[in-house]
Design an enzyme around this catalytic site. Structure first.
Site, PDB file in Angstrom:
ATOM      1  N   ASN A 192       0.793  -1.226   0.000  1.00  0.00           N
ATOM      2  CA  ASN A 192       0.000   0.000   0.000  1.00  0.00           C
ATOM      3  C   ASN A 192       0.825   1.274   0.000  1.00  0.00           C
ATOM      4  O   ASN A 192       0.306   2.360   0.277  1.00  0.00           O
ATOM      5  CB  ASN A 192      -0.942  -0.002   1.213  1.00  0.00           C
ATOM      6  CG  ASN A 192      -1.939  -1.141   1.152  1.00  0.00           C
ATOM      7  OD1 ASN A 192      -2.313  -1.594   0.080  1.00  0.00           O
ATOM      8  ND2 ASN A 192      -2.351  -1.631   2.317  1.00  0.00           N
ATOM      9  N   ASN A 224      -4.727  -5.424   3.725  1.00  0.00           N
ATOM     10  CA  ASN A 224      -5.490  -4.566   4.633  1.00  0.00           C
ATOM     11  C   ASN A 224      -6.649  -3.811   3.995  1.00  0.00           C
ATOM     12  O   ASN A 224      -6.902  -2.647   4.298  1.00  0.00           O
ATOM     13  CB  ASN A 224      -4.546  -3.597   5.357  1.00  0.00           C
ATOM     14  CG  ASN A 224      -3.730  -4.324   6.408  1.00  0.00           C
ATOM     15  OD1 ASN A 224      -4.167  -5.341   6.958  1.00  0.00           O
ATOM     16  ND2 ASN A 224      -2.546  -3.828   6.687  1.00  0.00           N
ATOM     17  N   THR A 240       5.809  -8.014   8.530  1.00  0.00           N
ATOM     18  CA  THR A 240       4.720  -7.190   8.013  1.00  0.00           C
ATOM     19  C   THR A 240       3.757  -8.083   7.233  1.00  0.00           C
ATOM     20  O   THR A 240       4.087  -9.217   6.858  1.00  0.00           O
ATOM     21  CB  THR A 240       5.252  -6.101   7.072  1.00  0.00           C
ATOM     22  OG1 THR A 240       5.891  -6.730   5.951  1.00  0.00           O
ATOM     23  CG2 THR A 240       6.228  -5.169   7.774  1.00  0.00           C
ATOM     24  N   THR A 241       2.576  -7.547   6.950  1.00  0.00           N
ATOM     25  CA  THR A 241       1.610  -8.293   6.157  1.00  0.00           C
ATOM     26  C   THR A 241       2.202  -8.642   4.796  1.00  0.00           C
ATOM     27  O   THR A 241       2.013  -9.751   4.283  1.00  0.00           O
ATOM     28  CB  THR A 241       0.321  -7.475   5.979  1.00  0.00           C
ATOM     29  OG1 THR A 241      -0.238  -7.193   7.266  1.00  0.00           O
ATOM     30  CG2 THR A 241      -0.703  -8.241   5.152  1.00  0.00           C
ATOM     31  N   GLY A 242       2.939  -7.697   4.210  1.00  0.00           N
ATOM     32  CA  GLY A 242       3.531  -7.942   2.902  1.00  0.00           C
ATOM     33  C   GLY A 242       4.515  -9.095   2.914  1.00  0.00           C
ATOM     34  O   GLY A 242       4.493  -9.955   2.020  1.00  0.00           O
ATOM     35  N   TRP A 251       7.592  -0.149  -0.469  1.00  0.00           N
ATOM     36  CA  TRP A 251       8.562   0.943  -0.431  1.00  0.00           C
ATOM     37  C   TRP A 251       8.493   1.644   0.919  1.00  0.00           C
ATOM     38  O   TRP A 251       7.669   2.528   1.127  1.00  0.00           O
ATOM     39  CB  TRP A 251       8.300   1.936  -1.565  1.00  0.00           C
ATOM     40  CG  TRP A 251       9.355   3.007  -1.648  1.00  0.00           C
ATOM     41  CD1 TRP A 251       9.279   4.276  -1.139  1.00  0.00           C
ATOM     42  CD2 TRP A 251      10.640   2.902  -2.257  1.00  0.00           C
ATOM     43  NE1 TRP A 251      10.442   4.965  -1.392  1.00  0.00           N
ATOM     44  CE2 TRP A 251      11.297   4.144  -2.089  1.00  0.00           C
ATOM     45  CE3 TRP A 251      11.311   1.872  -2.923  1.00  0.00           C
ATOM     46  CZ2 TRP A 251      12.588   4.379  -2.558  1.00  0.00           C
ATOM     47  CZ3 TRP A 251      12.588   2.112  -3.402  1.00  0.00           C
ATOM     48  CH2 TRP A 251      13.214   3.353  -3.222  1.00  0.00           C
ATOM     49  N   TYR A 293       2.851   7.568   2.834  1.00  0.00           N
ATOM     50  CA  TYR A 293       2.933   6.285   3.524  1.00  0.00           C
ATOM     51  C   TYR A 293       2.012   5.260   2.862  1.00  0.00           C
ATOM     52  O   TYR A 293       2.416   4.142   2.565  1.00  0.00           O
ATOM     53  CB  TYR A 293       2.571   6.474   4.994  1.00  0.00           C
ATOM     54  CG  TYR A 293       2.788   5.247   5.841  1.00  0.00           C
ATOM     55  CD1 TYR A 293       4.045   4.667   5.938  1.00  0.00           C
ATOM     56  CD2 TYR A 293       1.744   4.681   6.561  1.00  0.00           C
ATOM     57  CE1 TYR A 293       4.259   3.537   6.728  1.00  0.00           C
ATOM     58  CE2 TYR A 293       1.947   3.555   7.353  1.00  0.00           C
ATOM     59  CZ  TYR A 293       3.203   2.989   7.419  1.00  0.00           C
ATOM     60  OH  TYR A 293       3.401   1.876   8.199  1.00  0.00           O
ATOM     61  N   HIS A 294       0.745   5.666   2.632  1.00  0.00           N
ATOM     62  CA  HIS A 294      -0.212   4.853   1.883  1.00  0.00           C
ATOM     63  C   HIS A 294      -0.641   5.612   0.634  1.00  0.00           C
ATOM     64  O   HIS A 294      -0.746   6.838   0.666  1.00  0.00           O
ATOM     65  CB  HIS A 294      -1.462   4.551   2.710  1.00  0.00           C
ATOM     66  CG  HIS A 294      -1.206   3.723   3.928  1.00  0.00           C
ATOM     67  ND1 HIS A 294      -1.755   4.015   5.149  1.00  0.00           N
ATOM     68  CD2 HIS A 294      -0.453   2.611   4.110  1.00  0.00           C
ATOM     69  CE1 HIS A 294      -1.360   3.114   6.043  1.00  0.00           C
ATOM     70  NE2 HIS A 294      -0.560   2.262   5.434  1.00  0.00           N
ATOM     71  N   HIS A 343       7.372  -3.561  13.345  1.00  0.00           N
ATOM     72  CA  HIS A 343       7.963  -4.137  12.143  1.00  0.00           C
ATOM     73  C   HIS A 343       9.368  -3.583  11.899  1.00  0.00           C
ATOM     74  O   HIS A 343       9.748  -2.548  12.440  1.00  0.00           O
ATOM     75  CB  HIS A 343       7.081  -3.842  10.928  1.00  0.00           C
ATOM     76  CG  HIS A 343       5.673  -4.314  11.079  1.00  0.00           C
ATOM     77  ND1 HIS A 343       5.348  -5.634  11.342  1.00  0.00           N
ATOM     78  CD2 HIS A 343       4.493  -3.646  11.019  1.00  0.00           C
ATOM     79  CE1 HIS A 343       4.037  -5.750  11.421  1.00  0.00           C
ATOM     80  NE2 HIS A 343       3.491  -4.568  11.238  1.00  0.00           N
TER      81      HIS A 343
END
Length: 386
Positions: A164, A187, A296-298, A318, A331-332, A348
């Protein structure tokens, strides 16, 4: 007698490994604070050694030493820009070796969700990161537990995992992302109004309980409940992955989501990760000397996707305030948050994760997209026209 002794010894060693991993999770903050010297990641430790007779058939790049300086918190922009170049080549041998190594720690097909039958309504669950806190399995949650793994027997040639980061804005990567055989998103991020850059296709999407609070205002009004319901309905048959048992505080929000899904018969396949998943994923990376606090989720999705996907492409990963050209990055991609990462305040270790993924990109195990997709496709179109 020798057989019994070997069985007991194997059980003891297995238990010891599990205890050490859990103990390492508890002490991760102390580990990170004491990391005052450069550490190296070496996937060669992790990869199984090829049989001598088969050595001639192994791609030599698959066994190249992978090393990362974890104290280097900002990449060289010129160096990072090269990640999106067109000379990337998929290293199938290395990808297969990583998959086999991950399967030594856990099986994503099985651990992607707790299954119906393993629990019953009223059962008490200890949270993964708050072991002293518990929650009960509600009737609604039990009804939405899958009977078989939502990824059972699935295999896809090309998969996209979409993070994201604001690096996606003005990337024109939407069509390219949608062209993959399987698309994973994180998310419950919005897609419709950003589809030119992030695409629309979704086959699996994660939803941390905090998303209900941050993105949908805790469903405080009919308007926010409708927005949340519309987002769920737009998933149309996708897997909705809800980490309901990770940390205390989100159980009420999870229940709100489950009620809406059941009440409106939303067409999603729910999944709730096993209680061992986070520990197993972190244990896998720790074995390779990648000292992450909490995946992290990623990174979780990439680690799991190696089980189902042959070739994995990452977009929107990134964790830096500036892009490769030195321009500010949100950030997003979908909100106004600024990038304010600090290793001490975040659970994280995002810059380290990024450098790990960058190394795997350079080795051909995955492809990390950090540039504009139009720019990446242009040379290919020019070659085709000649």
């Amino acid at each position: 007698m020798p057989l019994v002794f070997r069985t007991l010894l194997f059980g003891f060693v297995t238990l010891l490994v599990v205890v050490l991993i859990i103990d390492d999770i508890a002490e991760v903050e102390e580990e990170t604070a004491n990391t005052g010297h450069s550490k190296k990641m070496n996937l060669q430790k992790l990869l199984p050694k090829p049989h001598r007779k088969a050595a001639a058939h192994v791609d030599p790049t698959a066994l190249t030493r992978l090393s990362i300086d974890v104290n280097h918190h900002r990449p060289s922009y010129n160096h990072t820009a090269k990640l999106s170049s067109n000379n990337w080549t998929f290293n199938k041998t290395l990808s297969n070796l990583i998959r086999k190594s991950i399967l030594r720690f856990f099986d994503p097909e099985r651990d992607i969700s707790i299954l119906k039958g393993t629990l019953k309504p009223g059962d008490i669950i200890h949270y993964v990161f708050d072991r002293h806190s518990t929650t009960n399995i509600s009737e609604n949650l039990y009804r939405l537990l899958p009977t078989v793994s939502p990824m059972k027997n699935q295999h896809h040639r090309r998969c996209a995992i979409v993070g994201n980061s604001g690096i996606l804005l003005n990337s024109s990567c939407g069509p390219e992302i949608d062209s993959h055989d399987f698309v994973i998103r994180c998310n419950l991020a919005p897609v419709e109004e950003y589809s030119r850059d992030v695409g629309r296709r979704t086959n699996l999407v994660t939803m941390n309980p905090s998303v209900v609070q941050r993105a949908f205002m805790d469903l405080v009004s009919e308007e926010w409940r409708d927005r949340f319901l519309q987002r769920l309905q737009s998933l149309s048959g996708s897997v909705l992955w809800i980490p309901a048992f990770m940390a205390k505080g989100g159980e009420e929000r999870v229940e709100w989501a489950l009620r809406l899904i059941l009440l409106h018969t939303v067409d999603v396949r729910t999944a709730f990760p096993s209680l061992r998943l986070l520990h197993a994923v972190r244990g896998y990376w720790l074995t390779n000397n990648v000292h992450i606090k909490r995946p992290t989720t990623g990174l979780l999705m990439y680690t799991m996707a190696t089980r189902f996907c042959e070739e994995i492409h990452l977009y929107g990963f990134w964790p830096f305030a500036l892009d490769p050209q030195g321009k500010p990055v949100k950030y997003h991609y979908y909100d106004t948050l600024k990038y304010e990462y600090t290793s001490s305040s975040s659970p994280h270790t995002m810059p380290l994760e990024f450098r790990t993924l960058s190394t795997l990109h350079r080795q051909g195990a995955l492809r990390l997209h950090t540039g504009t997709c139009d720019a990446e496709r242009r040379p290919q179109r020019e070659l085709q026209s000649k």
